[in-house]
Scaffold this motif. Sequence first.
Motif, PDB file in Angstrom:
ATOM      1  N   GLU A 153      -3.509  61.079  -6.813  1.00  0.00           N
ATOM      2  CA  GLU A 153      -4.604  60.248  -7.340  1.00  0.00           C
ATOM      3  C   GLU A 153      -4.956  59.101  -6.393  1.00  0.00           C
ATOM      4  N   LEU A 154      -3.949  58.510  -5.770  1.00  0.00           N
ATOM      5  CA  LEU A 154      -4.156  57.318  -4.959  1.00  0.00           C
ATOM      6  C   LEU A 154      -4.492  57.599  -3.503  1.00  0.00           C
ATOM      7  N   SER A 155      -4.137  58.788  -2.999  1.00  0.00           N
ATOM      8  CA  SER A 155      -4.200  59.026  -1.558  1.00  0.00           C
ATOM      9  C   SER A 155      -5.368  59.903  -1.131  1.00  0.00           C
ATOM     10  N   ASN A 156      -5.829  59.636   0.096  1.00  0.00           N
ATOM     11  CA  ASN A 156      -6.749  60.557   0.763  1.00  0.00           C
ATOM     12  C   ASN A 156      -6.164  60.993   2.101  1.00  0.00           C
ATOM     13  N   ASP A 157      -4.860  60.737   2.264  1.00  0.00           N
ATOM     14  CA  ASP A 157      -4.162  61.122   3.493  1.00  0.00           C
ATOM     15  C   ASP A 157      -3.656  62.557   3.379  1.00  0.00           C
ATOM     16  N   ALA A 158      -3.959  63.371   4.372  1.00  0.00           N
ATOM     17  CA  ALA A 158      -3.638  64.794   4.306  1.00  0.00           C
ATOM     18  C   ALA A 158      -2.144  65.051   4.156  1.00  0.00           C
ATOM     19  N   ALA A 159      -1.323  64.352   4.934  1.00  0.00           N
ATOM     20  CA  ALA A 159       0.119  64.588   4.886  1.00  0.00           C
ATOM     21  C   ALA A 159       0.690  64.244   3.514  1.00  0.00           C
ATOM     22  N   THR A 160       0.247  63.126   2.955  1.00  0.00           N
ATOM     23  CA  THR A 160       0.723  62.721   1.632  1.00  0.00           C
ATOM     24  C   THR A 160       0.308  63.733   0.573  1.00  0.00           C
ATOM     25  N   LEU A 161      -0.943  64.176   0.640  1.00  0.00           N
ATOM     26  CA  LEU A 161      -1.444  65.131  -0.346  1.00  0.00           C
ATOM     27  C   LEU A 161      -0.715  66.471  -0.265  1.00  0.00           C
ATOM     28  N   VAL A 162      -0.515  66.957   0.945  1.00  0.00           N
ATOM     29  CA  VAL A 162       0.194  68.230   1.120  1.00  0.00           C
ATOM     30  C   VAL A 162       1.611  68.135   0.581  1.00  0.00           C
ATOM     31  N   SER A 163       2.305  67.046   0.910  1.00  0.00           N
ATOM     32  CA  SER A 163       3.677  66.871   0.445  1.00  0.00           C
ATOM     33  C   SER A 163       3.744  66.819  -1.075  1.00  0.00           C
ATOM     34  N   ALA A 164       2.792  66.126  -1.698  1.00  0.00           N
ATOM     35  CA  ALA A 164       2.772  66.016  -3.161  1.00  0.00           C
ATOM     36  C   ALA A 164       2.495  67.374  -3.817  1.00  0.00           C
ATOM     37  N   HIS A 165       1.548  68.103  -3.266  1.00  0.00           N
ATOM     38  CA  HIS A 165       1.241  69.431  -3.832  1.00  0.00           C
ATOM     39  C   HIS A 165       2.426  70.384  -3.673  1.00  0.00           C
ATOM     40  N   LEU A 166       3.104  70.323  -2.529  1.00  0.00           N
ATOM     41  CA  LEU A 166       4.269  71.190  -2.332  1.00  0.00           C
ATOM     42  C   LEU A 166       5.428  70.771  -3.242  1.00  0.00           C
ATOM     43  N   GLY A 167       5.547  69.475  -3.491  1.00  0.00           N
ATOM     44  CA  GLY A 167       6.567  69.008  -4.427  1.00  0.00           C
ATOM     45  C   GLY A 167       6.327  69.555  -5.821  1.00  0.00           C
ATOM     46  N   LEU A 168       5.071  69.513  -6.242  1.00  0.00           N
ATOM     47  CA  LEU A 168       4.712  70.082  -7.549  1.00  0.00           C
ATOM     48  C   LEU A 168       4.951  71.589  -7.562  1.00  0.00           C
ATOM     49  N   MET A 169       4.603  72.261  -6.471  1.00  0.00           N
ATOM     50  CA  MET A 169       4.818  73.703  -6.377  1.00  0.00           C
ATOM     51  C   MET A 169       6.285  74.052  -6.592  1.00  0.00           C
ATOM     52  N   ALA A 170       7.167  73.279  -5.968  1.00  0.00           N
ATOM     53  CA  ALA A 170       8.594  73.567  -6.077  1.00  0.00           C
ATOM     54  C   ALA A 170       9.081  73.421  -7.510  1.00  0.00           C
ATOM     55  N   ILE A 171       8.628  72.376  -8.185  1.00  0.00           N
ATOM     56  CA  ILE A 171       9.032  72.167  -9.575  1.00  0.00           C
ATOM     57  C   ILE A 171       8.526  73.290 -10.468  1.00  0.00           C
ATOM     58  N   TYR A 172       7.259  73.643 -10.298  1.00  0.00           N
ATOM     59  CA  TYR A 172       6.686  74.699 -11.145  1.00  0.00           C
ATOM     60  C   TYR A 172       7.340  76.055 -10.876  1.00  0.00           C
ATOM     61  N   MET A 173       7.712  76.303  -9.631  1.00  0.00           N
ATOM     62  CA  MET A 173       8.421  77.552  -9.320  1.00  0.00           C
ATOM     63  C   MET A 173       9.759  77.592 -10.031  1.00  0.00           C
ATOM     64  N   GLU A 174      10.486  76.463  -9.992  1.00  0.00           N
ATOM     65  CA  GLU A 174      11.783  76.398 -10.665  1.00  0.00           C
ATOM     66  C   GLU A 174      11.627  76.607 -12.167  1.00  0.00           C
ATOM     67  N   GLN A 175      10.533  76.122 -12.719  1.00  0.00           N
ATOM     68  CA  GLN A 175      10.285  76.254 -14.150  1.00  0.00           C
ATOM     69  C   GLN A 175       9.716  77.624 -14.527  1.00  0.00           C
ATOM     70  N   TYR A 185       0.220  75.423  -4.284  1.00  0.00           N
ATOM     71  CA  TYR A 185       0.355  75.944  -2.922  1.00  0.00           C
ATOM     72  C   TYR A 185      -1.018  76.122  -2.280  1.00  0.00           C
ATOM     73  N   GLU A 186      -1.963  76.677  -3.032  1.00  0.00           N
ATOM     74  CA  GLU A 186      -3.302  76.904  -2.491  1.00  0.00           C
ATOM     75  C   GLU A 186      -4.000  75.584  -2.175  1.00  0.00           C
ATOM     76  N   LEU A 187      -3.776  74.569  -3.004  1.00  0.00           N
ATOM     77  CA  LEU A 187      -4.357  73.249  -2.729  1.00  0.00           C
ATOM     78  C   LEU A 187      -3.782  72.668  -1.440  1.00  0.00           C
ATOM     79  N   ALA A 188      -2.474  72.855  -1.256  1.00  0.00           N
ATOM     80  CA  ALA A 188      -1.834  72.376  -0.028  1.00  0.00           C
ATOM     81  C   ALA A 188      -2.371  73.131   1.188  1.00  0.00           C
ATOM     82  N   LYS A 189      -2.523  74.425   1.034  1.00  0.00           N
ATOM     83  CA  LYS A 189      -3.002  75.263   2.137  1.00  0.00           C
ATOM     84  C   LYS A 189      -4.449  74.947   2.493  1.00  0.00           C
ATOM     85  N   GLU A 190      -5.234  74.589   1.474  1.00  0.00           N
ATOM     86  CA  GLU A 190      -6.629  74.211   1.715  1.00  0.00           C
ATOM     87  C   GLU A 190      -6.711  72.950   2.571  1.00  0.00           C
TER      88      GLU A 190
END
Length: 221
Positions: A153-175, A185-190
Motif C-alpha cells: 500500500e505504501l510503496s512504489n519501489d519495485a524491489a519492495t513490492l516484489v518482496s512483499a508479493h513473494l512473501g504473501l505467495m509463500a504464506i498462501y502456498m503454505e496454507q 507470484y504473477e503480480l511479482a513477475k509483472e
Amino acid sequence: MILNVLYILVLSFTCFLLSCTHSSVKQRTIIFGNAENEERVKNLKEKLKVNSEDVETHMEIARIYLQEDMIEESISEFEKVINSDAHNVQAYLLLSSALQKRSNPDFAKATSLLEKTIKIAPDNADVHLNLAHVYAKMEKNENAVNGFNKAIELSNDAATLVSAHLGLMAIYMEQGDLGRATTEYELAKEIFPGVEEMLKQAEIARITPVPKYAGEELRGN
C-alpha cells in the motif's frame, strides 16, 4: 518447514534485488575477507579518535562489519548509532537484520526494534516489509500478511513490492491457497519479469555448501 524454505528463497531473492533489518562484544581476533574493508575500518576508527560520537562514521563501520559477517561487531556499532540518533530508521533496519544473522537468530529483539521503528516512521514501507518478514519467520502469519499488504500500500519501489508479493505467495502456498499464491507470484513477475530465474538461483545458492576459507575457524575465537 515448507514455509521456512520458502522464506529462505524469498529473502535471498530480496537481498539480491536490493543489492543486498546489547551486550558488549567479546574481544576476539577479527579477520576481514576484504583487505580494502579492513583498511577502511582502520581509517574510520582513526577518525573516531577525533569525534567518538560521529554517527555517520559508526554507521559506515557497522555496514562494513555486517558485509563481512562480523555480526556482533556490527550490532555494537549500530547500537552506538541508535544511542546517538534515536530516529535513525536505517540503523534500526540494519540492526534488526544483524540480529537475525546471529547463529541463534534473535527474532524477538528484531521484532521489538521494528515495531518501535514503525512508531517513528509509520509510512516507511521498508519497515513494514522487514517486520512482515520477521513475523513470517516466527510463523505469525496474520501479522505477516498485514505487514506485507501495508508495504504494498505504501510503496512504489519495485524491489519492495516484489518482496512483499513473494512473501504473501509463500504464506498462501503454505496454507494451501494456490489461487492466491499464484496471484501474488504473477503480480511479482509483472513487476520484475526475471523473478522466476532469481528464485531458481536462490534455491541453488541455498542448497550449495559454502566453501571454507583459510582462517575461518578463527572468527569464533
